[in-house]
Design a protein around this motif. Structure first.
Motif, PDB file in Angstrom:
ATOM      1  N   HIS A  53       0.830  -1.196   0.000  1.00 20.50           N
ATOM      2  CA  HIS A  53       0.000   0.000   0.000  1.00 20.50           C
ATOM      3  C   HIS A  53       0.873   1.258   0.000  1.00 20.50           C
ATOM      4  N   ASP A  54       0.447   2.267  -0.700  1.00 24.84           N
ATOM      5  CA  ASP A  54       1.156   3.546  -0.768  1.00 24.84           C
ATOM      6  C   ASP A  54       0.940   4.310   0.539  1.00 24.84           C
ATOM      7  N   VAL A  55       1.995   4.475   1.315  1.00 33.16           N
ATOM      8  CA  VAL A  55       1.866   5.120   2.617  1.00 33.16           C
ATOM      9  C   VAL A  55       1.722   6.632   2.500  1.00 33.16           C
ATOM     10  N   PHE A  56       2.052   7.179   1.319  1.00 31.87           N
ATOM     11  CA  PHE A  56       2.030   8.638   1.153  1.00 31.87           C
ATOM     12  C   PHE A  56       0.784   9.161   0.459  1.00 31.87           C
ATOM     13  N   ASP A  57      -0.186   8.301   0.201  1.00 26.70           N
ATOM     14  CA  ASP A  57      -1.320   8.760  -0.596  1.00 26.70           C
ATOM     15  C   ASP A  57      -2.190   9.776   0.133  1.00 26.70           C
ATOM     16  N   GLN A  58      -1.963   9.951   1.445  1.00 29.70           N
ATOM     17  CA  GLN A  58      -2.725  10.954   2.186  1.00 29.70           C
ATOM     18  C   GLN A  58      -1.861  12.127   2.647  1.00 29.70           C
ATOM     19  N   VAL A  59      -0.575  12.139   2.242  1.00 28.46           N
ATOM     20  CA  VAL A  59       0.286  13.271   2.557  1.00 28.46           C
ATOM     21  C   VAL A  59      -0.110  14.449   1.667  1.00 28.46           C
ATOM     22  N   ASP A  60      -0.047  15.646   2.218  1.00 28.25           N
ATOM     23  CA  ASP A  60      -0.462  16.848   1.491  1.00 28.25           C
ATOM     24  C   ASP A  60       0.236  16.942   0.135  1.00 28.25           C
ATOM     25  N   ASN A  61      -0.548  17.173  -0.924  1.00 28.87           N
ATOM     26  CA  ASN A  61       0.006  17.267  -2.281  1.00 28.87           C
ATOM     27  C   ASN A  61       1.053  18.361  -2.400  1.00 28.87           C
ATOM     28  N   LYS A  62       0.866  19.438  -1.668  1.00 23.13           N
ATOM     29  CA  LYS A  62       1.846  20.535  -1.734  1.00 23.13           C
ATOM     30  C   LYS A  62       3.209  20.067  -1.241  1.00 23.13           C
ATOM     31  N   ILE A  63       3.201  19.252  -0.180  1.00 20.82           N
ATOM     32  CA  ILE A  63       4.456  18.706   0.336  1.00 20.82           C
ATOM     33  C   ILE A  63       5.074  17.767  -0.691  1.00 20.82           C
ATOM     34  N   ARG A  64       4.270  16.880  -1.229  1.00 23.82           N
ATOM     35  CA  ARG A  64       4.783  15.883  -2.169  1.00 23.82           C
ATOM     36  C   ARG A  64       5.343  16.528  -3.443  1.00 23.82           C
ATOM     37  N   ASN A  65       4.748  17.638  -3.853  1.00 14.67           N
ATOM     38  CA  ASN A  65       5.156  18.258  -5.112  1.00 14.67           C
ATOM     39  C   ASN A  65       6.252  19.306  -4.958  1.00 14.67           C
ATOM     40  N   SER A  66       6.469  19.787  -3.740  1.00 14.05           N
ATOM     41  CA  SER A  66       7.431  20.880  -3.564  1.00 14.05           C
ATOM     42  C   SER A  66       8.669  20.487  -2.776  1.00 14.05           C
ATOM     43  N   ASN A  67       8.569  19.475  -1.896  1.00 17.26           N
ATOM     44  CA  ASN A  67       9.718  19.120  -1.077  1.00 17.26           C
ATOM     45  C   ASN A  67      10.632  18.168  -1.846  1.00 17.26           C
ATOM     46  N   PRO A  68      11.937  18.474  -1.965  1.00 15.44           N
ATOM     47  CA  PRO A  68      12.851  17.616  -2.730  1.00 15.44           C
ATOM     48  C   PRO A  68      12.987  16.208  -2.172  1.00 15.44           C
ATOM     49  N   ASP A  69      12.616  15.998  -0.910  1.00 18.54           N
ATOM     50  CA  ASP A  69      12.672  14.648  -0.348  1.00 18.54           C
ATOM     51  C   ASP A  69      11.765  13.687  -1.100  1.00 18.54           C
ATOM     52  N   PHE A  70      10.736  14.226  -1.796  1.00 21.58           N
ATOM     53  CA  PHE A  70       9.766  13.388  -2.488  1.00 21.58           C
ATOM     54  C   PHE A  70      10.118  13.166  -3.954  1.00 21.58           C
ATOM     55  N   GLU A  71      11.335  13.550  -4.349  1.00 23.34           N
ATOM     56  CA  GLU A  71      11.737  13.357  -5.741  1.00 23.34           C
ATOM     57  C   GLU A  71      11.698  11.874  -6.120  1.00 23.34           C
ATOM     58  N   LEU A  72      12.201  11.015  -5.242  1.00 19.37           N
ATOM     59  CA  LEU A  72      12.177   9.576  -5.502  1.00 19.37           C
ATOM     60  C   LEU A  72      10.747   9.085  -5.640  1.00 19.37           C
ATOM     61  N   TYR A  73       9.879   9.506  -4.745  1.00 21.96           N
ATOM     62  CA  TYR A  73       8.482   9.082  -4.764  1.00 21.96           C
ATOM     63  C   TYR A  73       7.790   9.516  -6.059  1.00 21.96           C
ATOM     64  N   ASN A  74       8.012  10.755  -6.450  1.00 23.42           N
ATOM     65  CA  ASN A  74       7.390  11.260  -7.670  1.00 23.42           C
ATOM     66  C   ASN A  74       7.921  10.548  -8.907  1.00 23.42           C
ATOM     67  N   ASN A  75       9.221  10.218  -8.914  1.00 21.49           N
ATOM     68  CA  ASN A  75       9.785   9.473 -10.032  1.00 21.49           C
ATOM     69  C   ASN A  75       9.200   8.061 -10.104  1.00 21.49           C
ATOM     70  N   LEU A  76       8.982   7.455  -8.938  1.00 22.98           N
ATOM     71  CA  LEU A  76       8.376   6.127  -8.904  1.00 22.98           C
ATOM     72  C   LEU A  76       6.969   6.151  -9.481  1.00 22.98           C
ATOM     73  N   ARG A  77       6.208   7.151  -9.122  1.00 20.90           N
ATOM     74  CA  ARG A  77       4.834   7.251  -9.614  1.00 20.90           C
ATOM     75  C   ARG A  77       4.805   7.501 -11.117  1.00 20.90           C
ATOM     76  N   ALA A  78       5.827   8.215 -11.620  1.00 20.28           N
ATOM     77  CA  ALA A  78       5.860   8.549 -13.042  1.00 20.28           C
ATOM     78  C   ALA A  78       6.401   7.414 -13.892  1.00 20.28           C
ATOM     79  N   SER A  79       7.452   6.732 -13.402  1.00 14.71           N
ATOM     80  CA  SER A  79       8.150   5.762 -14.250  1.00 14.71           C
ATOM     81  C   SER A  79       8.246   4.362 -13.655  1.00 14.71           C
TER      82      SER A  79
END
Length: 441
Positions: A53-79
């Motif tokens: 299960h995706d543990v971050f699916d309820q983390v604020d979108n602003k955090i996920r899209n702006s904080n560099p710590d989420f670069e890995l997570y965003n890349n995983l979702r994209a590719s």
């Protein structure tokens, strides 16, 4: 990864960069004993029929899209995982390296996974969180928790500090009762933005969780010795605080072979044990560690950390230090036998290692691990590479298989075993279930 165990269930959190390497052994061993479990990850997918299960699916979108710590997570979702390069998959250092992309992301998992776990299993009495390289001694964990009242808010952990914050080390495993989970979840819903801002400025998610648990009025119960931060092969068995008659509930930093070895030990233990008995440190030492000790093991790093004898060290000695050094000390770096003699001369030395002009004698007592090639890895105990500058050039095809050699003083090892027998001969497993006045156990 954090495997989150719910009794009698078993949820978990694991990073996508570790999942394929670490999860399969869980499915073949400890998880076969647990009737239900949930796995959380930074990437939603199925592995060998088990859903992550995706543990971050309820983390604020602003955090996920702006904080560099989420670069890995965003890349995983994209590719997907296939889009990650080697450096991203394995990081630039150890699993705890602060510049490892997975480690940066990991700190954000702790608060949301508590909230999600409670929503998945709201009736569970206990929630036990472990990580991907944590071994859970399930029978011992169940017995230990039976000594606590699950209707009260409990937070059990292996003590660790960052600054003034006391928290339960994630890799050692930590436990929350249902009332404690409810308090943390409520705090998360009420102060999510504040907690996320605090998390952004820190580097360890288990510390963030520990602070929030303290903020809601719950003190951590010190769970050492039951909860361990090392594996049986790397821990120092000569630590007096370990409590040989105690029953371990977790170990950390295990590889697949170590999982299989401990699992095999447990299965044999269940067949042979006296009625009502639980495996103790003493039993695991005798069953797992002792049979692997030798007077000499080639290509083996026993992680000896203590007094070093080498030309480099000799060059730094003062005149008084040089005068005080015994002839055995001077000869220690010349050969394996010379290193053994230096250890034997010290009554408290129980092991030593020798590697091309460097001898280290130690009062610490570890098994260690195979060393397959020069400088393949670093010694956790000594925190330095096994191949100092210039050693690589000195290794030839004829001696490369023995670039590091380990030895134990077996007569002293057997004396150690006799003391174990004497201290635990007439005792069952001991359990820590009462807090001392100092808060320490």
């Amino acid at each position: 990864m954090s495997l989150l165990a719910i009794l009698p269930l078993f949820p978990a959190t694991i990073g996508a960069t570790e999942a394929l390497e670490q999860l399969p052994i869980h499915f073949k061993t400890v998880l076969t004993c647990i009737p239900d479990f949930v796995i959380y990850s930074d990437f939603e997918k199925d592995i060998t029929g088990h859903h992550l299960h995706d543990v971050f699916d309820q983390v604020d979108n602003k955090i996920r899209n702006s904080n560099p710590d989420f670069e890995l997570y965003n890349n995983l979702r994209a590719s997907g995982r296939e889009g990650l390069d080697y450096q991203t998959l394995f990081g630039s250092g150890s699993g705890g390296a602060t510049d490892n992309p997975g480690w940066k992301l990991d700190k954000w998992k702790f608060m949301p996974k508590v909230d999600r776990a409670l929503s998945h299993r709201p009736e569970a009495k206990w929630f036990v969180f472990i990580e991907g390289d944590t071994y859970l001694v399930w029978q011992n964990m169940l017995e230990w928790l039976s000594r606590f009242d699950p209707s009260q808010p409990h937070y059990l952990g292996k003590h660790m500090y960052i600054g003034s914050v006391l928290f339960g080390h994630g890799g050692s495993g930590f436990v929350l009762s249902n009332p404690a989970m409810q308090k943390v979840s409520q705090r998360w819903s009420e102060a999510k933005a504040e907690i996320e801002a605090y998390t952004a400025g820190e580097w360890a998610g288990d510390m963030v969780l520990g602070k929030i648990i303290k903020d809601v009025g719950i003190d951590m119960f010190w769970g050492f010795s039951h909860l361990q931060g090392d594996s049986p092969t790397t821990m120092d068995w000569n630590v007096s605080e370990l409590g040989r008659c105690y029953a371990p509930a977790t170990f950390h930093h295990l590889n697949t072979l170590e999982y299989e070895t401990l699992w095999a030990f447990e299965q044999q233990w269940l067949l042979d044990r006296p009625p009502g008995a639980f495996p103790r440190f003493r039993d695991m030492f005798k069953g797992v560690i002792l049979p692997r000790l030798r007077q000499r093991r080639d290509s083996w790093d026993n992680m000896a950390a203590g007094t070093e004898y080498s030309a480099e060290k000799f060059g730094k000695l003062s005149e008084d230090g040089r005068s005080a050094l015994s002839s055995a000390g001077w000869q220690a770096p010349d050969s394996f036998e010379g290193c053994r003699a230096a250890c034997e001369r010290k009554t408290d030395c129980i092991q030593f290692s020798f590697s091309h002009g460097r001898c280290t004698t130690s009062t610490e007592f570890r098994l260690g691990h195979a060393a397959d090639s020069p400088c393949l890895d670093c010694s956790n105990a000594a925190a330095k590479c096994l191949e100092p500058g210039g050693y690589k050039e000195s290794i030839t095809s004829s001696n490369s298989e023995a670039f590091i050699q380990a030895g134990w003083m077996m007569s002293r090892v057997f004396n150690y075993v006799e003391r174990l027998e004497g201290s635990c001969a007439h005792k069952g497993a001991e359990w820590i279930s009462a807090r001392l006045e100092t808060g320490r156990l």
